[in-house]
Scaffold this active site. Sequence first.
Site, mmCIF file in Angstrom:
data_model
loop_
_atom_site.group_PDB
_atom_site.id
_atom_site.type_symbol
_atom_site.label_atom_id
_atom_site.label_comp_id
_atom_site.label_asym_id
_atom_site.label_seq_id
_atom_site.Cartn_x
_atom_site.Cartn_y
_atom_site.Cartn_z
ATOM 1 N N CYS A 1 -51.721 7.715 53.833
ATOM 2 C CA CYS A 1 -52.365 7.791 55.148
ATOM 3 C C CYS A 1 -53.252 6.572 55.386
ATOM 4 C CB CYS A 1 -53.173 9.081 55.265
ATOM 5 S SG CYS A 1 -53.949 9.270 56.881
ATOM 6 N N CYS B 1 -56.359 7.310 57.402
ATOM 7 C CA CYS B 1 -57.453 7.967 56.654
ATOM 8 C C CYS B 1 -58.151 6.982 55.724
ATOM 9 C CB CYS B 1 -56.945 9.113 55.772
ATOM 10 S SG CYS B 1 -55.648 10.127 56.436
ATOM 11 N N ASP B 2 -57.382 6.164 55.028
ATOM 12 C CA ASP B 2 -57.936 5.417 53.898
ATOM 13 C C ASP B 2 -58.024 3.904 54.103
ATOM 14 O OD1 ASP B 2 -58.018 7.823 52.547
ATOM 15 O OD2 ASP B 2 -56.042 7.578 51.653
#
Length: 348
Positions: A168, A171-172
């Site tokens: 992701c 997300c990261d």
Amino acid sequence: MAENVVIIGSGPAGWAAAIYTARANLKPLVFEGAVTEENRVGGTLPLGQLNLTTEVENYPGFPHGNLEAYLDHSIDKAQRALMAPHQKAGVSGPELMELMRQQAKNFSTRVVTDDIVEVDFTKRPFKLIASEGGVTEAQAVIVATGARANYLGLPSEDAYKNRGVSACAVCDGALPRFRNQPLVVVGGGDSACEEANYLSKFAGRIYMVHRRDALRASKIMAERVLKDPKIELVWNSAVDEVLGNDKQGVTGVRVKNTDGGAGRELAATGMFLAIGHTPNTNFVEGKLELTPKKYVRWTVPFRTCTSVEGVFAAGDVADDYYRQAVTAAGSGCMAALDAERWLAAQGH
Ligand code: NAP
């Protein structure tokens, strides 16, 4: 006595549905999933995909900051003792999920730590069979079992999950370990292009490793990637091994050539997989209408209704497009309102 509403799944969609149905006095019962080795390996443990990530910087309401005291106050002491130390930098995925779970429990949601493995949606009340064999009857059901990211299945990939290996980018991608560093993105579809484009804002260089010599992605997405000077396409290549060590996590990736040519090593601090997701719908196959990719089909526009009246779906189990924690939570709320209104119309 049949339950009013049973929620299957414990990601953001499941807990949002629980909070809303609990506050509507429907006394929801949540099957949060079983804690088993099979679920660990498959990426389907309780609390969903967010529980597998680190910092969450894009969930509204959690700016950078130290939440330690808040976590200590809000979460049940026994559960809090099991959590990893707070990093004092906003909220982590596991913390966010524990907070949502606690919030649902504070409104008297009951939680069963088991999987539903079989359902009978042919007549009401619906029947739900748990892996332990118990049968629960429900007037309404919200399916919120999410999806799991596909991984390559390499042991070295597993060893560096959350230490450079991620599925992701949104997300990261902005984490310090990836900033101004070379990164690898695996895949050739729209997601891979989107991830590569997104990461090129932070990274020094992106190697996009694709197993063929043509992208599957839509033209516009592919063009964006091909025009980006920071992105190098590594065609006809498959990842053979993720390289790294305990101290630094991922340090590179070894790729082999899929048409027989020489492989190469790519120095990188991260590897992002974008090779598709698999929805967790095995247990409803043949019971609910699914899309060709096996996601639950929403049958009414802007509603969470499924092909069975009284069964609703929320979050990634029915969404292969947005796949964000906040959109999952939003659709969990929608499913709760849909279920509440449907139950009222049935005279419950
Ligand atoms: P996808 O279109 O199925 O693409 C998956 C990619 O991963 C393909 O290039 C595939 O290679 C590769 N792949 C699959 N298994 C692999 C393996 N084991 N090893 C190496 N490579 C592997 O999935 P997606 O990109 O996640 O897209 C899913 C859907 O969401 C699509 O309909 C897409 O259009 C949509 N989407 C749209 C947007 C947007 O418009 N902004 C953004 C993201 C996703 P092959 O090409 O060789 O099969």
